[in-house]
Each structure stands twice: as C-alpha cells, then as structure tokens.
Design an enzyme around this catalytic site. Structure first.
Site, PDB file in Angstrom:
ATOM      1  N   THR A  52     -11.080  19.768  26.975  1.00 57.59           N
ATOM      2  CA  THR A  52     -10.409  18.491  26.705  1.00 57.59           C
ATOM      3  C   THR A  52     -10.900  17.368  27.608  1.00 57.59           C
ATOM      4  O   THR A  52     -11.143  17.565  28.793  1.00 57.59           O
ATOM      5  CB  THR A  52      -8.893  18.667  26.907  1.00 57.59           C
ATOM      6  OG1 THR A  52      -8.431  19.617  25.955  1.00 57.59           O
ATOM      7  CG2 THR A  52      -8.148  17.366  26.715  1.00 57.59           C
ATOM      8  N   ARG A  93      32.661  32.092  29.154  1.00 58.45           N
ATOM      9  CA  ARG A  93      33.271  30.802  29.395  1.00 58.45           C
ATOM     10  C   ARG A  93      34.335  30.499  28.344  1.00 58.45           C
ATOM     11  O   ARG A  93      34.100  30.618  27.149  1.00 58.45           O
ATOM     12  CB  ARG A  93      32.184  29.736  29.319  1.00 58.45           C
ATOM     13  CG  ARG A  93      32.661  28.322  29.274  1.00 58.45           C
ATOM     14  CD  ARG A  93      33.151  27.857  30.621  1.00 58.45           C
ATOM     15  NE  ARG A  93      33.487  26.447  30.596  1.00 58.45           N
ATOM     16  CZ  ARG A  93      33.602  25.688  31.672  1.00 58.45           C
ATOM     17  NH1 ARG A  93      33.436  26.209  32.858  1.00 58.45           N
ATOM     18  NH2 ARG A  93      33.915  24.421  31.557  1.00 58.45           N
ATOM     19  N   THR A 143       2.004  20.717  22.241  1.00 59.84           N
ATOM     20  CA  THR A 143       0.813  19.874  22.100  1.00 59.84           C
ATOM     21  C   THR A 143      -0.447  20.467  22.727  1.00 59.84           C
ATOM     22  O   THR A 143      -1.530  19.952  22.491  1.00 59.84           O
ATOM     23  CB  THR A 143       1.046  18.450  22.680  1.00 59.84           C
ATOM     24  OG1 THR A 143       1.532  18.540  24.030  1.00 59.84           O
ATOM     25  CG2 THR A 143       2.075  17.697  21.852  1.00 59.84           C
ATOM     26  N   GLU A 181      -3.241  23.765  23.396  1.00 62.74           N
ATOM     27  CA  GLU A 181      -3.853  24.744  22.481  1.00 62.74           C
ATOM     28  C   GLU A 181      -3.745  24.243  21.037  1.00 62.74           C
ATOM     29  O   GLU A 181      -3.517  25.005  20.111  1.00 62.74           O
ATOM     30  CB  GLU A 181      -3.172  26.114  22.612  1.00 62.74           C
ATOM     31  CG  GLU A 181      -3.695  26.959  23.761  1.00 62.74           C
ATOM     32  CD  GLU A 181      -5.060  27.575  23.467  1.00 62.74           C
ATOM     33  OE1 GLU A 181      -5.430  27.704  22.309  1.00 62.74           O
ATOM     34  OE2 GLU A 181      -5.759  27.897  24.448  1.00 62.74           O
TER      35      GLU A 181
END
Lengths: 677, 677
Positions: free
Chosen positions: B166, B342, B456, B458
């Site tokens: 890249t 909870r 976003t 690979e």
C-alpha cells in the site's frame, strides 16, 4: 417512469432502480451556497457564543495532540487546566445566575457546550460534569444557602465537584440506588453509607466523572432515611477531598482506570463509610428534614417527587444530544473533504483516477447522513430553545407540569437519535477514509472512542425512548411521574383503546394529516414525491399507527391475563419503535418549520434539497413498514429509492460548502493528509 | 393468525406484531445443549490446533492488560516477543512447507489464526504481517532460491519482515502504485525508487505493519521497469535494516504514530531513494528478468499476471474474515453473560429487578447477531477448507483457473460480511453492557478499536464486493483478470442480457429454486415459514434478480451512450447489493449444509433454531425488497417479524450455552464485573 416500474412487478425481471431509464432529467443548476450566511443561520441567535468557543478551541488546539502523548494523569490535569482557562473566558458559566458570577442565559450555555464538541471531548465532558451535572444539581436541587455557598467558586472552577448518582448495580433505575443517608437527629447530621450487599459491589458509586482525581465535593444521591422511614432518593453535598486534594476520612475512592475513550476525565468509584454531613447538606429545593427529623415536601407522591427532581436536570440530556450532533459534523467535514481529494481507480477518465465523492456508493454512504445532520441540528435548536424558555422562569417557575414533561420527553428523544447518529456517522466516515481514517492524527480515533459512551450515558438510549413512549401513551397525565414501567402498562390497559387514542396526542396527528393532505387515502397517487406535506403525512401516520398499536397490544396482553412485566417485555420493541417514530416526526417538522420561515434564497434551495433527502431517506429506511401498512405501493417505494439517489447527485456539487458551513475550526479537523492544509 | 393479519391490511388499525394474539403457542422444551460437543463441532478438524492456541492465549493472558499499561514502544516489543514465543510452539508456522520448518497444513494455519483473534489483536495482526503477508509473499511469489534463503528463519521469527504494498495514494487500486524498480543491466541490479509526485506523498509506502520498528526485510511492490519498458507491479525483497536494527542507507522510515487501535503493531512509512538490490531479489514465481534485462513471463497479459500474483495472497483475506467472526464471539460471550447477571427495573416480579436478557428488546438486539455468528462461522469453515484444498496443490498446482477465481471471490465476500459483522456486533454488545462496557477492563475498548480497520484493510469491503460482482457477471470468464472496472462494464454491455443470465451462474440459481420449491410462484402460501427450502429459495431469487438487474442496467446505460464510468457510478449501489446477496446466499447454504450433515441430536435442534433465526433475520432485514419484487406478501412479511421474536424467546434459555460453546478462554473475557469470576 411509474409505468416502467409497474411492469416490473408483473414480470419480476426489470431491475429495481432503473434510474438510467431515459428520463427528462434536467436538474436545475446547483444552488450557489453562501457559506458564511449558512453558518450564520446554523449558529442562530448564539453566533457570538459559538464564535467565542471556536476561538477558545483554536487557542488550545494543542490538546488534540496532547491527548495522545501525555501520560494519563497529566492529560487529566491538562484537561482540568484547560476547563478552568475556558471558564475564565465566561464560556462555561453562561447558564448560572448573574448574581453568582454566571451569564444568566441557559440557551447560551447549551450553545457553548454544543460547539465545544468540535474539539477534544474529554474537555467537553469534564465541562459537563463540573458545570452541568455538579453545578446543575447545586443550582436546581439546592436553595439559596447552597447557591451562596458554592456557586461563585463553582462557576470559576475554583471549587471542583462531581455528581455521584450512578452505582455499579443501578444505572437506568436510579430509584433503586443502594446508598443511604440516615438522619441522626441528636447530632443534626446525615450519615452517608454505602451498604454492603450480597451481590458484592452493587451500591458503590461508579463511573463518576471528576471523582478519581479532582473533585472536592460530591453531590451524592442516596435513600433518605429519617425517623425510621425511607423517603426515596435525595441529593446531599458531601465533601470528599480537602483543599490539598487528600481524600477525607470515611470516603474511599478508586480509579475506574482506562476507558474506551474520554481518558482525560477522571472517572472513579466512591464508597461512604458513615460519613457525616450537616443537615443543611441536603439539597432541599423539593424536600426538607427539620432539626427533629421531620420530613416535609410539597410533593407528596415519592415517585412524582423523584421525577420532578430529575426533571430539573434535563439540561444534561439536551447538551449531550447537541454534542453528538456536532461531533458528527466534524467527521462529515473530514470525510467529505477527503472525498474531493482522494482518487481511486480510473472511471470517467482513462488518464486520471476518479474522486471518491463522484462514486454513487460514496454519495449514498455520506449524503443522507449529511442531510440528517442538518435535520438533527434544527431539531436540537428547537429543544434547546424550549429548555431556555422553561428554565428561564426558574426551577419553580410558572410553566405547567405538562410543558415540563414534554420538554423532558423531547430532550430524551433528541438525545437518543442525536447520539446514535453520531456513532453511525463517525463509523461510516471513518470507513470512507480507509486506512488513513485509522491514524489517530486524522481525528476519527478520538471521535469514535470518545463519543461511544454518549449512547448509554445521561440515560441509555433505549430507556430514554421508553420514557418518550410512556409520555405519549399517558399524554403526560397527572399520574405520569408516579408510574413505573408496570404502572404504565396497567394504566394503558385500564383504558379503552379509543380512550388512549382520544386522550393522547395521537388523534391530533390524524387531524394534522388531514390538514396537509386532504386527498385521503391515495397519497402516493396524488402527492408529489418531493411534496413536504407528503413526507410529513407519512411520518405522522406511522407514529399514530404505531402508538395506537402499542396501546392495543398492552391492553390485549393484560386482558389475556398475562403479567404486566411479561406483556411489556413482548411489546418492548414496538414501544421503542413508536417512540422513535415520534422523535423522527419531530425532527422532520423542525427542519420543515425552519425552511418555512426562510425567505427564498440560494441557501434555502440548498436546505430544501437536504430536507427532501432527509425525509425520503427516513421513509426509505422504513419502507417495509409503510408497505406493510398500506401507505406505500411498490411503485412509489422504488421511486423513492431512485429519488434518494438523484438527490445525492444533486447534493454532490455543494457538499463541500455544506460541511464548511458547520464552521468547524480548521485546527479541529487536524487530518493533514485527509483534508489538506 | 393469517386472518388476523389480513384484516390488519384492510383496516390499517391493527398493530404490526400482534404476537400476543392468543395462539396455541406451546413451543417444544429448549434443547439440552451439550456445550463440549458443540465446541467440538465448531472447532472441526482443527480442534487440536485451536486448543494449542487457547493454551497459548491463556499462558500469555497478561498481554491484555499490558496493552493498556505499557508505553507504546514497549508494548510493540512485547507483542513481538510474544509472537516469537508462540512461533516456538509451532502455532504460527503451520502453513509453511515442512522442509522449511513449517507444519505443511494450510487449513491448520487458518484455524490457528482465527483462534488467535480471541486474544490481543495486535498479536494477531503482527502474526498476520510476519507469517501471512511477508511470509506468504516469499512463499507464493518467490521460488526455491527465496524459500531456501528466508523461510526457515522467517518461520521461527528470527527474520522479521514487512509487506510493503500500500502507498498513501494507492490502496485499493494497487495497479497504480508509484514506486519503481528499474533494472540496471550493467550492475545486474534493480534500483528501487519512490518517485516524488506533484501531489506530495502519494507514492510513499504507508500503513506498513512491522516497518516502523522491527522488520529487517521488506517485500516491496513496485512497477518493474527494464529495457525502458514498464511491466506492471512486481514484488522485490529489499533489506531495510541491518542486524542491529539500524535503517539502511537510501531507506527512509517514518512511524505512522498512534492509531485508532492495534497499537502493538509498528506501522510505518517507507521511502526508497535509489536502493539497489540484486536481480535475484525479484520474487520470480510468475515473471523474471534475465541478466541482460529481458523480461519474461508465462502470463502474457499484464492484468492477468497481476491478478494471478495477487490471487496467491488470498489467504490473508480468509484469515481476516475469520478473525472478525471470532472477535464477534468474544463480544457476544461477554454481553450474553452480562445479560444473565445484570438486573434492571422491576418487571415480572415486584421484589426483584428483571435480568436484562429477559427483555424482548435485549433479545432482539443480541440473538440475531448470535445466530449470524454461527452462520458466518460455518461459511468461514467452507472458505478455509477450499483454500486448503486449492493451495495444498501448490501455487502452480492443477486447480483450474475458475476454481481459483471462485475461491478468491468467496474469500472476498466472506471477509466483507465477517468484518462488518464484527464491527456491528461489538458495537451492539458494548451498548448492551452500558457504562460497564465502556471500561477498558471489560474488553470492548480493545475489541472495538482493534477490529475497526478490518473492514478496510486486506481490501476495502465495498471494493471486495465489487470484485465479487465482477466475477459473477463475467462468470469468471477467461477475460476476467484482464478487466478493470470499466472493462467489466463494457464486457457486460457487449452481451445480450439473456446471454449474461445464461452465461453466469444465475440460471443455475433459478433451476435450484425449482428444485427445492416446485410449487412455482406461490411460495408464501405453500411453504412453511420455517421451511429451510423456502429460506434458500428467497435468497436465491434475490441474488438472481439483482444480478440480472445489474446486467440490464449496465447494458442499458452503455446503449444510451453514457460513459462506462458514469454508468458504473450510478449502478454501483446495485452492484454491491447484488454481490452482498450472493454472499448472504452462500452463508446460509453453508449453515444449511452443515445441519444437513448432522445426525439428530439436541445440539442439532439448537443449531436448527439458530439457522432459522438467521435466515428469517436476513429476509426480514430486506423484506422491503422482497415485497417490492413480489416475493413477499404483507401478511407473510409481518409473520416473519413475529417469528423472529418467537425464535428469540426460544433461544433465550440456551443463550449462555451457545456462547460458551465458542470456547473463548475465560482469561480472554476478562470483564470481572460483567461476566463474574
């Protein structure tokens, strides 16, 4: 076009969004946006206040980087220092009475807070804790003696405090708090104690901002116990540190440690072991305890008293909603500007790669969110103005109860939609910036992490929408504040459904649909797809139908002999959907009203585009529901999707101007690689 | 029930989900889930490998805390040390040939990687960079000389490297990289250079993991230039640091600085200023340069050559998809367990607050995501098995080209859906844990931040889905790899639409619908709502219809004389939707196939519930589309929403078992306050 789409249904072969069907599409030229004027419109009556905050943000812009480089404790101290410096400019005290050094203008304080969300959000939240939560509690729940004692130093930030409400086991259900304040008539003191419970630490105060490091005082919410009787949750001023910062005897403090975000705020836990405070420490605006321990309050019903107290703190929700919307603006400003810088793949030209923002999908991802940001901005403007109006009359002013409850509901709803919008928009913008969006210098790291908690603090969004629904279903009846969830179910079930519809605002909605679209049932034949009245009628119909439906289902469940809790659980998603539809309608109305008040201009044309895009995006997102309920034909549904795409293309040429108009200071965008210098 | 709902349409007054209508609802007792057996089923043939990783994660569990406390450089070094220690257990080298010290089992290496996603994700990504990207490039693009020189030390981690593909201005469009490798025949060397471009830093290598601190070697992707001619992007082994860690002459390194997450990985930027490497540094599996500079390759077309090279690196995408799915499991394990601890508000009992997981809305938020996680798990199992099968025959094995392209497409699609699922699930789970979910100790901080980039990196998910669509529209034609975006548009436009449908897998889909639902058009009258064949038919119909629609729109756009780039931009959302529908169909088929192969058992009953819930959730989410295309009546659409609610209630009693079966090591859940000890 309609014919084309109709044949589609019969044959099942024509594609859904055949928008390159030769249509006489000659869109008017893009509006010639006047950015400065649009900023002025968005800033509204508090333009000066917002500009003051913009200047302060620019002056202290280095905090964005320091947030990443300073060790945690130093970052926290730096944030505190910065809050104090901003306080000195008058920015943070605008909502307090002038006699105590404040600005005496609640609307201004909201505007200042919202704008602060363009910058480091730890600074924002620290400001909110000190002046909104702590200061707000002293101001709204306290009386003259507390005001005189604390407000002046609080406004300058000389006296730092915290708001000790939430407990580890008690967040949304504040009435179930475990901490106890027992009145000792002999000593004339309250004794504050954190009970030890079987489950462990359910009753310790938790996530309390300012508690771990800086607060000297705490407003502690506790069960008031006097003369052997419990009177529900009340607030007390409790010193927790001395002037040197040492924790006082009987108080235990623990740091909440690293959080997902907002690490410039010192959240912590508090335990009280028989801590004694004078009787006057009770914030006694709504209830008091006499020297002998006699309890008195003008509000007899404990539920109502509690909700009245909480209601005075509504400003916090208004502020958080506005902050979420403004944080979304920062993300959009970065992503849109990146979209006109960054190229990827050859498309239209063989020689040059295509700008991201010229891709249809990229427009689809960003522009409906941009339009929605404008819509929410105007909705926020309405709720802030209401807040100003109601609270400018003083905490016990002459606004009727119903007006207050409506404000609380509106604040709750806008907060929920505004903060969810922030989460969604920031995420989409981050992804739209690819790997560059992942670098901290490009702002998304902080935006994502710091805003994340907005959806669950100051009221969990789902719980807030339930509050909205409760108000709608009971029309904020006198019994409203006295009812818990189950009470609400029983109340609704106790009426005929027609009564519910009659009693509530629902029938007014139906009338208003008739006002705007007298044509009756055939809206989508008769009303234009860009007709604002059509948009309004759709959202009003949905709200009315869903609310009446909820009432019916609650009633039917009870009539069938089921337990109200079980009935509620099953209808819960419907309850929340109805509340959301209500708020969506308010948001669209706010945008439409704003437009209606504007003279013709290029900026108005631009806003009209956004308003249409927003309205149709909202309808498109729920088009299944509209089809299921006979309000949308297949033909019209497809036409709406096409129109959304078309509107996105029309927004494209003015997108940069539309984000520039937010007036985010350039230094707050940071992102050298994304937006350029 | 159908009658009831039908009257709904006529009157527009009955609520949408009237599921408390007295129905003879006596659901069968919940399945008696055998957790250990279910874990074994999920672990599949690589149970031993996964257990090894679980043990390693447990041994090094302190990294989760160290990630928060160590200064960044120390955290990075710690992560490196940990990767090396895990390497020593054989965990990270499973995919390499045994002759070079690896395990010789590609499927095992994927399983190990996926499981590693239960822990600190910097460790995961550092492992991916070293063994997947760097190691994978040497293995797949290199030849014997490179394997002999590097693999053994690479597998032990003695030799650390990075994958320098890249560039700041070139991410998705790798073919447009700016870095150049010019062959100097006189010296027998390649000269690697980062060109200076007008836009500034477009051609520097960026976001390169391992580059900022640890890598000694870089696999650099650059435009190969020899004898004055460019031959497209090729990969070269370039030393960037000496043994002492000093950066070599001609190389410039800059740290990418703080990131949103994954701060244990040292991402950085690289510039090359005439760096010389021997001719043999070219990874020459698919092309070579002779001493005199003559270029040769068995693959003549440069596009095809490039995509063939890239195709060999498909394992990275398979791994990231699996990692996303497994990270979602951690989030669900925490949120579901919190939901049974909870309590909030009194509901069914007046004495005790109700467990979160007993609220209908809470179930709605979590259980469809839980079901989808199982579905994606089995889809991932399929793609990993295909990868193993194809690559076990060696990089030049006898698998046909089409099989490889289909694998690449499937990997791209599963990666996109798996990583988006992670983002969405982790966010929903965080919100479902309220304020507690915001504390770093409770894991969501790291999960959110570290997985965020999965969508976003690979391959950007949208770009990956475009790749999927391209394969479908061209049926992976011989020309496939030679086509860019515009080429694809022209290719499709050049055929008759019927030819597209005929040529592609689309017509097979239609046949398969007839196979499972011979009834023809009236599925929703004739097929049961829980009939798996009905679910499959719906998803196949959608895929077929959308693909054919895309083909028609592309063709029509070109026929109307528009520029292919403009046509593509307008149809882009439709292209991506079609690809997504394709992958959704594959995911459901994977789940259905898995079930079909299982003998009757209580666990199979549990999985059937999940499969139904998943299928109906997918249909429900797109029910507007199905109504618009005549595949869903209003009555059936509403019935599906009711059924989703009902299935959620049926999953409730086994929810804890279903997350326990993921086998996330307890120390990886952390979250003392959320899941108990």
């Amino acid at each position: 076009m309609a014919t084309d789409a109709a044949s589609d249904i019969e044959t099942h072969t024509v594609p859904p969004d055949a928008d390159e069907t030769p249509i006489a599409e000659a869109p008017p030229p893009p509006p010639d946006v006047d950015v400065a004027e649009l900023t002025a419109l968005l800033d509204g009556r508090y333009a000066e206040v917002r500009d003051l905050v913009r200047r302060n943000l620019t002056t202290y812009a280095s905090i964005l980087e320091e947030a990443e480089t300073l060790p945690r404790d130093e970052y926290r101290d730096k944030v505190r220092d910065l809050v104090l410096e901003m306080a000195a400019t008058g920015q943070t005290g605008m909502g307090f009475p002038t006699e105590h050094g404040g600005g005496g203008d609640i609307g201004a304080s909201v505007a200042a807070f919202e704008t602060l969300a363009y910058g480091d959000l730890s600074v924002l939240v620290k400001t909110g804790v000190q002046f909104g939560l702590f200061g707000g509690a002293i101001l709204q729940l306290g009386t003259r003696r507390h005001h005189d004692a604390y407000l002046r130093d609080l406004v300058t930030g000389k006296l730092l405090g915290c708001f000790a409400m939430t407990e580890t086991g008690h967040g949304s259900n504040v009435q179930a708090l475990g901490t106890v304040a027992t009145y000792d008539a002999g000593a004339g003191e309250f004794v504050i104690t954190t009970p030890v419970d079987e489950l462990g630490e359910e009753s310790r105060k938790d996530y309390i901002g300012n508690a771990a490091r800086h607060a000297r005082l705490a407003v502690v919410f506790a069960q008031l116990d006097t003369q052997g009787e419990r009177h529900g949750v009340h607030a007390f001023v409790v010193p927790i540190r001395d002037e040197s910062g040492a924790v006082l005897p009987g108080v235990r403090v623990e740091d909440d440690g690293l959080k997902l975000g907002l690490n410039g705020v010192d959240n912590g836990r508090l335990w009280f072991d028989g801590v004694r405070v004078p009787r006057e420490a009770l914030l006694n605006q709504f209830a008091d305890v006499a020297e002998d321990g006699t309890y008195s309050s003008d509000i007899e019903n404990p539920n109502r008293r509690f909700f009245t107290m909480l209601g005075t703190l509504v400003q916090g929700r208004v502020c958080v909603g506005g902050a979420g919307i403004n944080a979304a603006k920062v993300a959009l400003a970065i992503a849109v500007r990146y979209g006109v810088r960054r190229r990827q793949f050859e498309a239209v030209s063989e020689d040059e790669e295509q700008l991201l923002l010229d891709y249809g999908m990229h427009q689809r991802r960003l522009f409906p969110l941009l339009a929605r940001t404008y819509a929410l901005h105007f909705a926020q403007e309405v709720v802030a103005a209401r807040l100003h109006e109601v609270f400018s009359r003083g905490p016990t002013g002459d606004v009727d109860e119903k007006g207050r409850r409506e404000l609380e509901s509106r604040a709750a709803g806008t907060k929920a939609l505004g903060t969810w919008h922030a989460t969604r928009t920031i995420q989409e913008c981050r992804e739209a910036c690819g790997g560059a969006g992942y670098l901290a210098v490009n702002r998304f790291a902080a935006l994502k992490a710091d805003t994340d908690v907005f959806t669950t603090f100051e009221g969990d969004n789902h719980v807030l929408l339930q509050l909205v629904a409760k108000g709608l279903l009971t029309d904020y009846a006198g019994e409203f504040e006295e009812m818990d969830q189950l009470g609400m179910v029983r109340f609704v079930a106790g009426m005929a459904v027609d009564t519910v519809v009659e009693r509530t605002s629902v029938h007014k909605l139906l009338e208003r649909i008739k006002d705007v679209l007298p044509g009756g049932e055939k809206w989508d034949d008769e009303a234009g797809i860009l007709d604002t009245n059509y948009h309004l009628a759709m959202l009003r119909f949905r709200e009315e139908h869903q609310l009446a439906g909820v009432a019916r289902r609650l009633k039917r469940g009870i009539d069938a002999g089921r337990h109200p809790g079980e009935v509620f659980s099953r209808v819960q998603d419907h309850v929340i959907a109805a509340a959301r539809s209500h708020v969506e309608r308010l948001v669209l109305e706010a945008f439409v009203d704003k437009l209606a008040a504007l003279p013709e201009s290029e900026n108005r044309r631009a806003l009209s585009l956004l308003c249409d895009l927003h309205a149709l995006s909202v309808i498109e997102a729920d088009r299944a529901w509209f089809m299921e309920h006979g309000r949308l034909t297949v033909v019209r549904s497809k036409a709406i999707s096409r129109e959304v795409n078309r509107l996105c293309r029309r927004v494209r040429p003015i997108a940069v101007e539309l984000v520039d108009a937010f007036g985010v200071p350039p230094s707050m965008l940071r992102s050298p690689d994304l937006v350029g210098s």
